[in-house]
Design a protein around this motif. Structure first.
Motif, PDB file in Angstrom:
ATOM      1  N   SER A   1      69.302  -7.275 -53.277  1.00 59.15           N
ATOM      2  CA  SER A   1      70.013  -8.528 -53.523  1.00 59.15           C
ATOM      3  C   SER A   1      71.186  -8.259 -54.462  1.00 59.15           C
ATOM      4  CB  SER A   1      69.076  -9.593 -54.104  1.00 59.15           C
ATOM      5  OG  SER A   1      68.507  -9.142 -55.323  1.00 59.15           O
TER       6      SER A   1
ATOM      7  N   ASP B   1      74.443 -10.334 -57.110  1.00 65.02           N
ATOM      8  CA  ASP B   1      75.224 -11.488 -57.554  1.00 65.02           C
ATOM      9  C   ASP B   1      76.647 -10.996 -57.761  1.00 65.02           C
ATOM     10  OD1 ASP B   1      75.582 -10.615 -60.320  1.00 65.02           O
ATOM     11  OD2 ASP B   1      73.606 -11.407 -60.780  1.00 65.02           O
TER      12      ASP B   1
ATOM     13  N   ASN C   1      70.656  -9.798 -43.589  1.00 65.75           N
ATOM     14  CA  ASN C   1      70.847 -11.005 -44.403  1.00 65.75           C
ATOM     15  C   ASN C   1      71.674 -10.692 -45.646  1.00 65.75           C
ATOM     16  OD1 ASN C   1      69.384 -12.638 -42.660  1.00 65.75           O
ATOM     17  ND2 ASN C   1      67.469 -12.340 -43.760  1.00 65.75           N
ATOM     18  N   PHE C   2      71.349  -9.594 -46.319  1.00 64.91           N
ATOM     19  CA  PHE C   2      72.100  -9.155 -47.493  1.00 64.91           C
ATOM     20  C   PHE C   2      73.569  -8.955 -47.128  1.00 64.91           C
ATOM     21  CE2 PHE C   2      74.046  -5.622 -49.762  1.00 64.91           C
ATOM     22  CZ  PHE C   2      73.864  -5.962 -51.081  1.00 64.91           C
TER      23      PHE C   2
ATOM     24  N   GLU D   1      75.365 -10.130 -44.588  1.00 69.67           N
ATOM     25  CA  GLU D   1      76.051 -11.376 -44.240  1.00 69.67           C
ATOM     26  C   GLU D   1      76.368 -12.204 -45.485  1.00 69.67           C
ATOM     27  OE1 GLU D   1      73.331 -12.851 -41.279  1.00 69.67           O
ATOM     28  OE2 GLU D   1      74.181 -11.525 -39.732  1.00 69.67           O
ATOM     29  N   GLU D   2      75.443 -12.238 -46.441  1.00 65.40           N
ATOM     30  CA  GLU D   2      75.702 -12.950 -47.702  1.00 65.40           C
ATOM     31  C   GLU D   2      76.831 -12.276 -48.478  1.00 65.40           C
ATOM     32  OE1 GLU D   2      72.141 -13.529 -50.064  1.00 65.40           O
ATOM     33  OE2 GLU D   2      71.006 -14.073 -48.266  1.00 65.40           O
ATOM     34  N   LEU D   3      76.823 -10.945 -48.496  1.00 66.15           N
ATOM     35  CA  LEU D   3      77.870 -10.212 -49.199  1.00 66.15           C
ATOM     36  C   LEU D   3      79.231 -10.490 -48.562  1.00 66.15           C
ATOM     37  CD1 LEU D   3      78.715  -8.233 -51.403  1.00 66.15           C
ATOM     38  CD2 LEU D   3      78.107  -6.352 -49.849  1.00 66.15           C
TER      39      LEU D   3
ATOM     40  N   GLN E   1      80.112 -13.150 -46.932  1.00 64.18           N
ATOM     41  CA  GLN E   1      80.473 -14.536 -47.280  1.00 64.18           C
ATOM     42  C   GLN E   1      81.066 -14.596 -48.692  1.00 64.18           C
ATOM     43  OE1 GLN E   1      77.146 -17.253 -47.303  1.00 64.18           O
ATOM     44  NE2 GLN E   1      78.420 -19.008 -47.786  1.00 64.18           N
ATOM     45  N   LYS E   2      80.445 -13.917 -49.641  1.00 64.04           N
ATOM     46  CA  LYS E   2      80.955 -13.923 -51.019  1.00 64.04           C
ATOM     47  C   LYS E   2      82.300 -13.214 -51.121  1.00 64.04           C
ATOM     48  CE  LYS E   2      77.778 -16.229 -53.113  1.00 64.04           C
ATOM     49  NZ  LYS E   2      78.062 -17.544 -53.698  1.00 64.04           N
TER      50      LYS E   2
END
Length: 172
Positions: free
Chosen positions: A17, A19, A131-132, A134-136, A138-139
């Motif tokens: 994960s 941030d 998932n990781f 795709e989130e990265l 997006q950010k």
């Protein structure tokens, strides 16, 4: 095309994960010796975690190498020194592709807290890695928008990263 089976016991897998810390400010910069002006400055930092444990902040995650490692197994300079020079303090991650999992073998203990004992081998399910990723992406798109709104250049090739994810998912 890669299919993601639910047979993998997600509880036995490691979890990657992150941030993203973004700081926006204006600083006075000298343009010439006689003139200066306030210019926007956007700084950011990706903090990585494995199983909730923060990776060492003295090592900078190299997103481009991460996305490249999703396509082909091998040894990647996935972490570099904060100065930006790999040889100064970076380390390689050996990436192994399994049918249901992706494995990282690190050269050293990657955690900030050195009391965390680790065999330096991590197993991530492909679905969790996707998932990781795709989130990265997006950010990074959000960061790209912030940079553009401040008239600043963005250095990540987000479209290439999306293409890699599409290729893995069989969407081309």
């Amino acid at each position: 095309m890669r299919t993601f089976s639910k047979k993998v016991n997600e509880e036995q897998q490691d979890k990657l994960s992150f941030d993203l810390e973004i700081n926006i400010k204006k600083e006075y910069r000298n343009i010439t010796r006689l003139k200066g002006r306030m210019v926007p400055v956007v700084t950011w930092k990706v903090n990585l975690y494995i199983n909730g444990n923060k990776l060492d902040e003295d090592e900078v995650f190299v997103e481009d190498e991460f996305f490249t490692s999703l396509l082909c197994p091998g040894k990647y300079p996935m972490f570099t020194c904060t100065c930006g020079i790999f040889g100064c303090g970076g380390y390689y991650v050996e990436v192994i592709h399994g049918i249901e999992s992706l494995f990282w073998l690190t050269e050293q203990n990657p955690f900030s807290d050195r009391s965390i004992k680790t065999p330096n081998k991590f197993s991530f399910s492909w679905s969790q890695i996707m998932n990781f990723s795709e989130e990265l992406i997006q950010k990074l798109e959000e960061l790209k928008s912030i940079m553009a709104s401040n008239g600043l250049e963005f250095r990540y090739d987000v479209e290439r990263y999306k293409g890699i994810i599409e290729k893995i998912n069989g969407v081309e």
